[in-house]
Design an enzyme around this catalytic site. Structure first.
Site, PDB file in Angstrom:
ATOM      1  N   ASP A  90      38.221  38.746  18.242  1.00 22.48           N
ATOM      2  CA  ASP A  90      38.366  37.788  17.134  1.00 22.48           C
ATOM      3  C   ASP A  90      38.439  38.402  15.730  1.00 22.48           C
ATOM      4  O   ASP A  90      37.776  37.923  14.800  1.00 22.48           O
ATOM      5  CB  ASP A  90      37.227  36.763  17.175  1.00 22.48           C
ATOM      6  CG  ASP A  90      37.239  35.929  18.451  1.00 22.48           C
ATOM      7  OD1 ASP A  90      38.079  36.187  19.332  1.00 22.48           O
ATOM      8  OD2 ASP A  90      36.386  35.019  18.584  1.00 22.48           O
ATOM      9  N   LYS A 102      41.473  31.658  23.165  1.00 21.90           N
ATOM     10  CA  LYS A 102      40.343  30.900  23.717  1.00 21.90           C
ATOM     11  C   LYS A 102      39.929  29.801  22.759  1.00 21.90           C
ATOM     12  O   LYS A 102      40.185  29.889  21.556  1.00 21.90           O
ATOM     13  CB  LYS A 102      39.166  31.841  23.993  1.00 21.90           C
ATOM     14  CG  LYS A 102      38.656  32.528  22.738  1.00 21.90           C
ATOM     15  CD  LYS A 102      37.627  33.588  23.066  1.00 21.90           C
ATOM     16  CE  LYS A 102      37.111  34.236  21.806  1.00 21.90           C
ATOM     17  NZ  LYS A 102      36.434  33.322  20.871  1.00 21.90           N
ATOM     18  N   CYS A 138      30.675  35.621  19.948  1.00 19.51           N
ATOM     19  CA  CYS A 138      31.753  35.951  20.882  1.00 19.51           C
ATOM     20  C   CYS A 138      31.597  37.329  21.512  1.00 19.51           C
ATOM     21  O   CYS A 138      31.885  37.504  22.698  1.00 19.51           O
ATOM     22  CB  CYS A 138      33.094  35.753  20.190  1.00 19.51           C
ATOM     23  SG  CYS A 138      33.368  33.979  19.886  1.00 19.51           S
TER      24      CYS A 138
HETATM   25  C1  VGL Z   1      32.970  32.649  16.936  1.00 19.62           C
HETATM   26  C2  VGL Z   1      31.742  30.888  16.179  1.00 19.62           C
HETATM   27  C3  VGL Z   1      32.760  30.019  16.477  1.00 19.62           C
HETATM   28  C4  VGL Z   1      33.072  34.127  17.169  1.00 19.62           C
HETATM   29  C5  VGL Z   1      34.000  31.791  17.257  1.00 19.62           C
HETATM   30  O1  VGL Z   1      34.192  34.672  17.208  1.00 19.62           O
HETATM   31  O2  VGL Z   1      32.005  34.775  17.302  1.00 19.62           O
HETATM   32  N1  VGL Z   1      31.844  32.197  16.415  1.00 19.62           N
HETATM   33  N2  VGL Z   1      33.888  30.480  17.019  1.00 19.62           N
END
Ligand code: VGL
Ligand code: ZN
Length: 229
Positions: free
Chosen positions: A27, A129, A174
């Site tokens: 991410d 995702k 994540c």
């Molecule tokens: C994430 C919160 C919401 C992450 C993704 O990438 O850690 N955290 N969506």
């Protein structure tokens, strides 16, 4: 040993990347980086180091995960009346929560794009995702219903991967969930502690995540654990 948030972590040294190893970069998108809607403190500081590791893997297996939500995603506080980002909220089935987030990583928006400084040239696989509006997906392997697979396991297995190295954002969401699922799926799992940063929500979440990973048998590394030639 390195001390990280007052926890002693045993660090593996002299890691030689082999054919059955994969690097997972979680991410690294604008919304989690400086100026983004869910910016993780220090997130931009890990981009160069991740690029260095991507270089080491060369034409090997590097997977990027990408948080990829529809606008009506139920992890967004804006989709619950009277709720604010950071408020506690869990759906009955556990698929959303334990807190609500600001709108982030909305499909096909700037915030969902990988940072331009991330070296994506050699990347062969992106795992998206969080596309189901009713189910969040912290792990790059499994959605938060802990049933629906993202395709990462099949991809790694089709490339005979046995060992995974995890970097990216956010440490305590994540990256943490990806590491825990990775171990459950039978991969030897390394967490690259200086190539990740956490949100620490609720406060203490980073330390709890680290303790759970230590207890589960996840291994730790730093960027300099890898043999740069
Ligand atoms: C994430 C919160 C919401 C992450 C993704 O990438 O850690 N955290 N969506
Ligand atoms: Zn998200």
């Amino acid at each position: 040993m390195v001390k990280f948030h007052d926890i002693d972590l045993k660090i593996e040294n002299d890691i030689q990347v082999k054919k059955d190893d994969a690097l997972i970069v979680v991410d690294m998108q604008y919304d989690f980086l400086s100026g983004g809607s869910l910016a993780v403190e220090g997130g931009n500081l890990i981009i160069d180091g991740i690029n260095d590791l991507i270089d080491i893997f060369g034409d090997g297996i590097v997977v990027l995960s990408q948080d990829w939500h529809p606008q009506d995603h139920l992890s967004f506080a804006s989709n619950h009346s009277g709720k604010n980002p950071g408020d506690e909220f869990s759906s009955k089935d556990g698929a959303i929560g334990p807190i609500l987030w600001p709108d982030h990583c909305i499909q096909n928006t700037h915030g969902a794009r990988f940072h331009e400084n991330l070296n994506t040239k050699l990347i062969k696989k992106v795992i998206q995702k969080g596309t189901n509006p009713k189910i969040d997906s912290y792990s790059a392997f499994l959605e938060n219903d802990k049933k629906t697979e993202t395709g990462l396991k099949d991809y790694l297995n089709s490339n005979n991967i046995k060992k995974i190295y995890i970097s990216g954002l956010a440490l305590d969401y994540c990256c943490y969930n990806t590491a825990m699922d990775g171990l459950d799926f039978g991969y030897k799992t390394y967490f690259i502690i200086d190539l990740t940063r956490g949100v620490d929500l609720p406060p203490g979440n980073i330390v709890n995540s680290l303790k759970n990973m230590i207890n589960k048998g996840i291994n730790f590394a730093i960027k300099n654990s890898f043999n740069f030639k």
